[in-house]
Structures are given as structure tokens and as C-alpha cells.
Write a protein that holds these residues in place. Structure first.
Motif, short mmCIF file in Angstrom:
data_model
loop_
_atom_site.label_atom_id
_atom_site.label_comp_id
_atom_site.label_asym_id
_atom_site.label_seq_id
_atom_site.Cartn_x
_atom_site.Cartn_y
_atom_site.Cartn_z
N LEU A 62 5.68 6.15 10.69
CA LEU A 62 4.63 6.75 9.87
C LEU A 62 4.25 8.15 10.35
O LEU A 62 3.13 8.59 10.15
N THR A 63 5.20 8.84 10.98
CA THR A 63 4.97 10.22 11.41
C THR A 63 5.95 11.14 10.70
O THR A 63 7.15 10.92 10.74
N ALA A 64 5.40 12.16 10.06
CA ALA A 64 6.20 13.20 9.42
C ALA A 64 6.08 14.45 10.28
O ALA A 64 4.98 14.81 10.71
N THR A 65 7.21 15.12 10.52
CA THR A 65 7.21 16.31 11.36
C THR A 65 7.90 17.47 10.65
O THR A 65 8.99 17.31 10.11
N CYS A 66 7.24 18.61 10.68
CA CYS A 66 7.86 19.85 10.20
C CYS A 66 8.63 20.41 11.38
O CYS A 66 8.03 20.73 12.41
N THR A 67 9.92 20.52 11.26
CA THR A 67 10.74 20.94 12.40
C THR A 67 10.73 22.45 12.63
O THR A 67 11.33 22.92 13.59
N ASN A 68 10.04 23.22 11.80
CA ASN A 68 9.96 24.67 12.04
C ASN A 68 9.01 24.99 13.20
O ASN A 68 9.35 25.76 14.07
N HIS A 69 7.81 24.42 13.19
CA HIS A 69 6.82 24.70 14.23
C HIS A 69 6.24 23.42 14.82
O HIS A 69 5.26 23.45 15.55
N GLU B 102 0.86 -1.18 0.00
CA GLU B 102 0.00 0.00 0.00
C GLU B 102 0.90 1.23 0.00
O GLU B 102 1.67 1.44 0.94
N PHE B 103 0.79 2.04 -1.05
CA PHE B 103 1.65 3.22 -1.17
C PHE B 103 0.84 4.50 -1.12
O PHE B 103 -0.26 4.58 -1.66
N LYS B 104 1.41 5.51 -0.47
CA LYS B 104 0.80 6.83 -0.36
C LYS B 104 1.85 7.85 -0.78
O LYS B 104 3.04 7.62 -0.61
N ALA B 105 1.39 8.99 -1.30
CA ALA B 105 2.30 10.08 -1.67
C ALA B 105 1.69 11.40 -1.20
O ALA B 105 0.49 11.64 -1.37
N TYR B 106 2.54 12.22 -0.58
CA TYR B 106 2.11 13.52 -0.04
C TYR B 106 3.12 14.59 -0.42
O TYR B 106 4.30 14.31 -0.61
N SER B 107 2.65 15.82 -0.45
CA SER B 107 3.55 16.96 -0.64
C SER B 107 4.45 17.08 0.58
O SER B 107 4.01 16.90 1.71
N GLN B 108 5.70 17.43 0.36
CA GLN B 108 6.65 17.65 1.45
C GLN B 108 6.41 19.02 2.10
O GLN B 108 6.93 19.30 3.17
N THR B 109 5.59 19.85 1.49
CA THR B 109 5.33 21.19 2.00
C THR B 109 4.33 21.15 3.15
O THR B 109 3.22 20.63 3.01
N CYS B 110 4.71 21.71 4.28
CA CYS B 110 3.83 21.76 5.46
C CYS B 110 2.70 22.75 5.19
O CYS B 110 2.96 23.89 4.79
N PRO B 111 1.44 22.35 5.43
CA PRO B 111 0.31 23.25 5.20
C PRO B 111 0.25 24.43 6.17
O PRO B 111 -0.47 25.39 5.94
N HIS B 112 1.03 24.39 7.25
CA HIS B 112 0.98 25.47 8.24
C HIS B 112 1.55 26.77 7.68
O HIS B 112 0.85 27.77 7.60
N GLN B 113 2.81 26.76 7.27
CA GLN B 113 3.41 27.98 6.71
C GLN B 113 4.31 27.72 5.51
O GLN B 113 5.12 28.55 5.15
N GLY B 114 4.19 26.55 4.92
CA GLY B 114 4.90 26.28 3.68
C GLY B 114 6.34 25.82 3.80
O GLY B 114 7.04 25.74 2.79
N SER B 115 6.80 25.51 5.00
CA SER B 115 8.16 24.99 5.16
C SER B 115 8.21 23.55 4.68
O SER B 115 7.18 22.88 4.59
#
Length: 123
Positions: free
Chosen positions: A79-86, A58-71
Motif C-alpha cells: 500500500l505504498t506508492a513511490t515517485c521514483t524521480n524524487h 474497499e476501493f480507493k482511486a488516486y491520480s498517478q501524478t505526483c503532487p511534488h513536481q508532476g512526474s
């Protein structure tokens, strides 16, 4: 000699910026990776696309861009992705927000699996 008024200068600058912004942001990233490179129960980042394999096959694909502020999201643990800016975090099984200030889930792409090669496609 030609003179440039302040108004003309600002209009030209704004038009140039808008054109550059639309050229850079108007196109979804495209990436391709061997299915064997995407670990089961985890994910990898390739060319601004996060490829996840929540369960085997089962494969998934997502944008690497954080929806919060675009970082760009740079940290993947299981299975957890974290934006390290906020510190917005996302479940890569669904793209949903699991913590932090992001008001929206990750942008999900469609996935095309061509017998060993996985690539993102417009959803």
C-alpha cells in the motif's frame, strides 16, 4: 508578402502553448478495471489512475501524478506508492505523504463499484 513581428510571433506561440497545456491538463483521467484485478492490500495503475484495495471490498482511486513536481508515480509496493524521480512516497489507504519532498497528498478520486467493475469518478 506578410511579415511577422517578434511580438506577434511570441504572442502566437504563448497562446498556442497555453491552449495545448489546458487541453492536456484540464481533464481528469478516467479508468475502469475489474475489481478482481486489484489485489487486497495493494494497488495497480491503469490509465494514469492508481486503484488500491486497502481491505477486501474497499476501493480507493488516486491520480498517478505526483503532487511534488508532476512526474508519474511508477512504483507500487503493497500500500505504498513511490515517485521514483524524487522519492516521495504515499500511503494508498489515505493518499497521505509518508516520505520525501511532496508537500501534498495524492489527488483522490471518487470510486464507483458496479458489481465487479471499479472506475474512478470526479470527487
Amino acid at each position: 508578402m506578410t511579415t511577422c513581428s517578434r511580438r506577434l510571433f511570441l504572442l502566437g506561440t504563448a497562446t498556442t502553448f497555453a491552449g495545448a497545456y489546458l487541453a492536456a491538463c484540464g481533464k481528469e483521467p478516467s479508468a475502469e478495471v475489474a475489481a478482481t484485478e486489484i489485489p487486497v492490500g495493494s494497488a495497480i495503475i491503469v490509465d494514469k489512475v492508481i486503484f488500491a484495495q486497502p481491505t477486501e471490498g474497499e476501493f480507493k482511486a488516486y491520480s498517478q501524478t505526483c503532487p511534488h513536481q508532476g512526474s508519474l508515480i511508477t512504483k507500487i509496493e503493497g500500500l505504498t506508492a513511490t515517485c521514483t524521480n524524487h522519492y516521495s512516497s504515499f500511503d494508498l489507504s489515505s493518499g497521505e505523504v509518508t516520505g520525501g519532498p511532496s508537500p501534498k497528498p495524492l489527488t483522490e478520486y471518487g470510486v464507483e463499484n458496479n458489481g465487479g467493475t471499479v472506475k474512478n469518478v470526479s470527487a
